[in-house]
Motif scaffolding. Sequence first.
Motif, PDB file in Angstrom:
ATOM      1  N   ALA A  38       0.821  -1.204   0.000  1.00  0.00           N
ATOM      2  CA  ALA A  38       0.000   0.000   0.000  1.00  0.00           C
ATOM      3  C   ALA A  38       0.857   1.257   0.000  1.00  0.00           C
ATOM      4  N   THR A  39       1.952   1.236   0.749  1.00  0.00           N
ATOM      5  CA  THR A  39       2.836   2.405   0.833  1.00  0.00           C
ATOM      6  C   THR A  39       3.475   2.712  -0.509  1.00  0.00           C
ATOM      7  N   LEU A  40       3.976   1.668  -1.173  1.00  0.00           N
ATOM      8  CA  LEU A  40       4.618   1.864  -2.478  1.00  0.00           C
ATOM      9  C   LEU A  40       3.591   2.281  -3.529  1.00  0.00           C
ATOM     10  N   HIS A  41       2.409   1.655  -3.499  1.00  0.00           N
ATOM     11  CA  HIS A  41       1.368   1.987  -4.474  1.00  0.00           C
ATOM     12  C   HIS A  41       0.915   3.431  -4.313  1.00  0.00           C
ATOM     13  N   ALA A  42       0.827   3.891  -3.070  1.00  0.00           N
ATOM     14  CA  ALA A  42       0.355   5.253  -2.808  1.00  0.00           C
ATOM     15  C   ALA A  42       1.408   6.304  -3.116  1.00  0.00           C
ATOM     16  N   GLY A  43       2.667   5.889  -3.290  1.00  0.00           N
ATOM     17  CA  GLY A  43       3.713   6.857  -3.568  1.00  0.00           C
ATOM     18  C   GLY A  43       4.286   7.513  -2.329  1.00  0.00           C
ATOM     19  N   TYR A  44       4.028   6.942  -1.152  1.00  0.00           N
ATOM     20  CA  TYR A  44       4.584   7.498   0.069  1.00  0.00           C
ATOM     21  C   TYR A  44       6.031   7.067   0.286  1.00  0.00           C
ATOM     22  N   ALA A  45       6.511   6.146  -0.528  1.00  0.00           N
ATOM     23  CA  ALA A  45       7.916   5.737  -0.480  1.00  0.00           C
ATOM     24  C   ALA A  45       8.362   5.397  -1.894  1.00  0.00           C
ATOM     25  N   ARG A  46       9.653   5.583  -2.136  1.00  0.00           N
ATOM     26  CA  ARG A  46      10.194   5.284  -3.463  1.00  0.00           C
ATOM     27  C   ARG A  46      10.949   3.959  -3.490  1.00  0.00           C
ATOM     28  N   GLY A  47      11.292   3.453  -2.332  1.00  0.00           N
ATOM     29  CA  GLY A  47      12.042   2.206  -2.273  1.00  0.00           C
ATOM     30  C   GLY A  47      12.325   1.821  -0.833  1.00  0.00           C
ATOM     31  N   GLU A  48      13.244   0.867  -0.660  1.00  0.00           N
ATOM     32  CA  GLU A  48      13.520   0.353   0.670  1.00  0.00           C
ATOM     33  C   GLU A  48      14.085   1.418   1.600  1.00  0.00           C
ATOM     34  N   ARG A 115     -11.396  -3.249  17.598  1.00  0.00           N
ATOM     35  CA  ARG A 115     -11.535  -3.974  16.328  1.00  0.00           C
ATOM     36  C   ARG A 115     -12.065  -3.046  15.240  1.00  0.00           C
ATOM     37  N   GLN A 116     -13.058  -2.253  15.589  1.00  0.00           N
ATOM     38  CA  GLN A 116     -13.612  -1.321  14.614  1.00  0.00           C
ATOM     39  C   GLN A 116     -12.584  -0.284  14.202  1.00  0.00           C
ATOM     40  N   VAL A 117     -11.805   0.205  15.168  1.00  0.00           N
ATOM     41  CA  VAL A 117     -10.788   1.210  14.870  1.00  0.00           C
ATOM     42  C   VAL A 117      -9.759   0.667  13.881  1.00  0.00           C
ATOM     43  N   VAL A 118      -9.269  -0.545  14.129  1.00  0.00           N
ATOM     44  CA  VAL A 118      -8.260  -1.137  13.246  1.00  0.00           C
ATOM     45  C   VAL A 118      -8.843  -1.388  11.857  1.00  0.00           C
ATOM     46  N   GLU A 119     -10.060  -1.907  11.792  1.00  0.00           N
ATOM     47  CA  GLU A 119     -10.683  -2.166  10.490  1.00  0.00           C
ATOM     48  C   GLU A 119     -10.924  -0.881   9.711  1.00  0.00           C
ATOM     49  N   GLN A 120     -11.376   0.166  10.409  1.00  0.00           N
ATOM     50  CA  GLN A 120     -11.595   1.444   9.734  1.00  0.00           C
ATOM     51  C   GLN A 120     -10.283   2.064   9.268  1.00  0.00           C
ATOM     52  N   LEU A 121      -9.221   1.910  10.057  1.00  0.00           N
ATOM     53  CA  LEU A 121      -7.927   2.447   9.645  1.00  0.00           C
ATOM     54  C   LEU A 121      -7.404   1.708   8.420  1.00  0.00           C
ATOM     55  N   ALA A 122      -7.609   0.402   8.366  1.00  0.00           N
ATOM     56  CA  ALA A 122      -7.194  -0.356   7.189  1.00  0.00           C
ATOM     57  C   ALA A 122      -7.933   0.133   5.950  1.00  0.00           C
ATOM     58  N   GLY A 123      -9.231   0.368   6.083  1.00  0.00           N
ATOM     59  CA  GLY A 123      -9.987   0.907   4.952  1.00  0.00           C
ATOM     60  C   GLY A 123      -9.499   2.276   4.541  1.00  0.00           C
ATOM     61  N   ALA A 124      -9.136   3.115   5.517  1.00  0.00           N
ATOM     62  CA  ALA A 124      -8.638   4.448   5.196  1.00  0.00           C
ATOM     63  C   ALA A 124      -7.277   4.390   4.514  1.00  0.00           C
ATOM     64  N   VAL A 125      -6.443   3.425   4.900  1.00  0.00           N
ATOM     65  CA  VAL A 125      -5.151   3.243   4.223  1.00  0.00           C
ATOM     66  C   VAL A 125      -5.365   2.916   2.759  1.00  0.00           C
ATOM     67  N   LEU A 126      -6.284   1.996   2.479  1.00  0.00           N
ATOM     68  CA  LEU A 126      -6.547   1.624   1.090  1.00  0.00           C
ATOM     69  C   LEU A 126      -7.174   2.777   0.313  1.00  0.00           C
ATOM     70  N   ALA A 127      -8.076   3.516   0.951  1.00  0.00           N
ATOM     71  CA  ALA A 127      -8.675   4.675   0.282  1.00  0.00           C
ATOM     72  C   ALA A 127      -7.623   5.725  -0.018  1.00  0.00           C
ATOM     73  N   GLU A 128      -6.702   5.943   0.920  1.00  0.00           N
ATOM     74  CA  GLU A 128      -5.623   6.920   0.717  1.00  0.00           C
ATOM     75  C   GLU A 128      -4.737   6.488  -0.445  1.00  0.00           C
ATOM     76  N   ALA A 129      -4.493   5.181  -0.549  1.00  0.00           N
ATOM     77  CA  ALA A 129      -3.632   4.680  -1.613  1.00  0.00           C
ATOM     78  C   ALA A 129      -4.316   4.747  -2.976  1.00  0.00           C
ATOM     79  N   ARG A 130      -5.650   4.609  -3.007  1.00  0.00           N
ATOM     80  CA  ARG A 130      -6.364   4.608  -4.288  1.00  0.00           C
ATOM     81  C   ARG A 130      -6.611   6.019  -4.829  1.00  0.00           C
ATOM     82  N   GLU A 131      -6.592   7.016  -3.953  1.00  0.00           N
ATOM     83  CA  GLU A 131      -6.967   8.372  -4.368  1.00  0.00           C
ATOM     84  C   GLU A 131      -5.727   9.192  -4.679  1.00  0.00           C
ATOM     85  N   PRO A 132      -5.508   9.523  -5.946  1.00  0.00           N
ATOM     86  CA  PRO A 132      -4.299  10.274  -6.299  1.00  0.00           C
ATOM     87  C   PRO A 132      -4.173  11.584  -5.538  1.00  0.00           C
ATOM     88  N   ALA A 133      -5.292  12.214  -5.203  1.00  0.00           N
ATOM     89  CA  ALA A 133      -5.224  13.499  -4.513  1.00  0.00           C
ATOM     90  C   ALA A 133      -4.623  13.359  -3.131  1.00  0.00           C
TER      91      ALA A 133
END
Length: 397
Positions: A38-48, A115-133
């Motif tokens: 997710a980090t690499l896909h979102a562009g938050y990192a360029r490599g290791e 449990r809800q907090v972790v699940e919602q954060l996972a969804g937000a990570v994926l949403a952040e990675a999918r949204e170019p903005a």
Amino acid sequence: MNPDGLPDRADLVRELRQLRRGGLPALQALVPEALRAATLHAGYARGEEDLADGAERLLRAAAERLGTDDLIGRAAQCTFGLLPGRRGDPAADRRRAAALVYGVTSERFRHSQERQVVEQLAGAVLAEAREPAGRPPRAAPPGAGTAPAVSRPVVVPRTGLPGRAGSRPVTVHLSPIELLRDIDILVSSENVHLEMSKSFRPTVSGALRRSAAVGCAADGPVADVLADELAAWVRARPGVLPLRPGTVVPTGAGALAERGVRRVYHAAVAVPDGLAYRVDPQHIATAVAACFARARQERADGERADGGPALRSICFPLLGAGRGGLERRISAEWLRWAIEDALTADPDWSVHIVTRYPDVARLFGVKAAETAGPAEVAESAESAESADSAEKTETET
């Protein structure tokens, strides 16, 4: 792994549950597979070389996406140590802090809200990675031009803006009050029964109560410092409640001392009126004068007692705004007049104003260009109606 290169949500949830135990420092040793993708896909990192830092930035952005004024968003920040000064907290301390957001025990939080907090954060990570903005700009290939970065409109906390209270200089902060540093006295708006706001409420009183709590135990904080000191003050004065509006009661700063705060002054200005409150603007002036009088007394007492550094700075929020029922403009005007009057009589103080709203900063003489950039103006215009509605149910913070 999904066709778009992003991991399955279930895999990310599992990794975040493990990361909750190790905390953000564990990323420096290993970024787990799903979070790495997710980090690499979102562009938050360029490599290791910047993967760990990029994963941490992605988690912070995802928690902010959930909303820092929302229970889930704030609990996510506590759970993973994303708040200032909490990055290295042990897992048990982070869980207790998150449980405090909901006002429940750590054990109940672990079996339910966590449990809800972790699940919602996972969804937000994926949403952040999918949204170019939501992505920071990727590094441009050699020889390529630099494209302008696109970002979502956000209001970025700003501090140290020069303002005026009439003819007197003040410093205006566009920031949550609990994030301020190195100000001797923070003022909290309270009701005349000295019942502080719940720690999970998005209010000045709630934020200071939450941030000042010290230590942890199995069933919550060992010391709810501000509320405990106020209760002790009341017990020592039988029959004192309700207070006369405008009365100011001082307490210590608790954990806020780590940020250079030395005292919290509780200004009782809100009078219960059915299920709501009412505030007479004149009581704002009374409270401001009482704050300066108390500060002068404590400064003199402190200098005589130990010769330590004298109290010099004090910060006011908008007293009586939000749940108190006053319009922000009216609260700001009375606060401005009262501060000018106090500084005219005793100019040897550094006075600060804290608010979330650029329009309030402008009432204290801060120029529009200093209070908001183009993105912030866009958001302010889009949310003006909702902000005006929210101020009737939330205290200014």
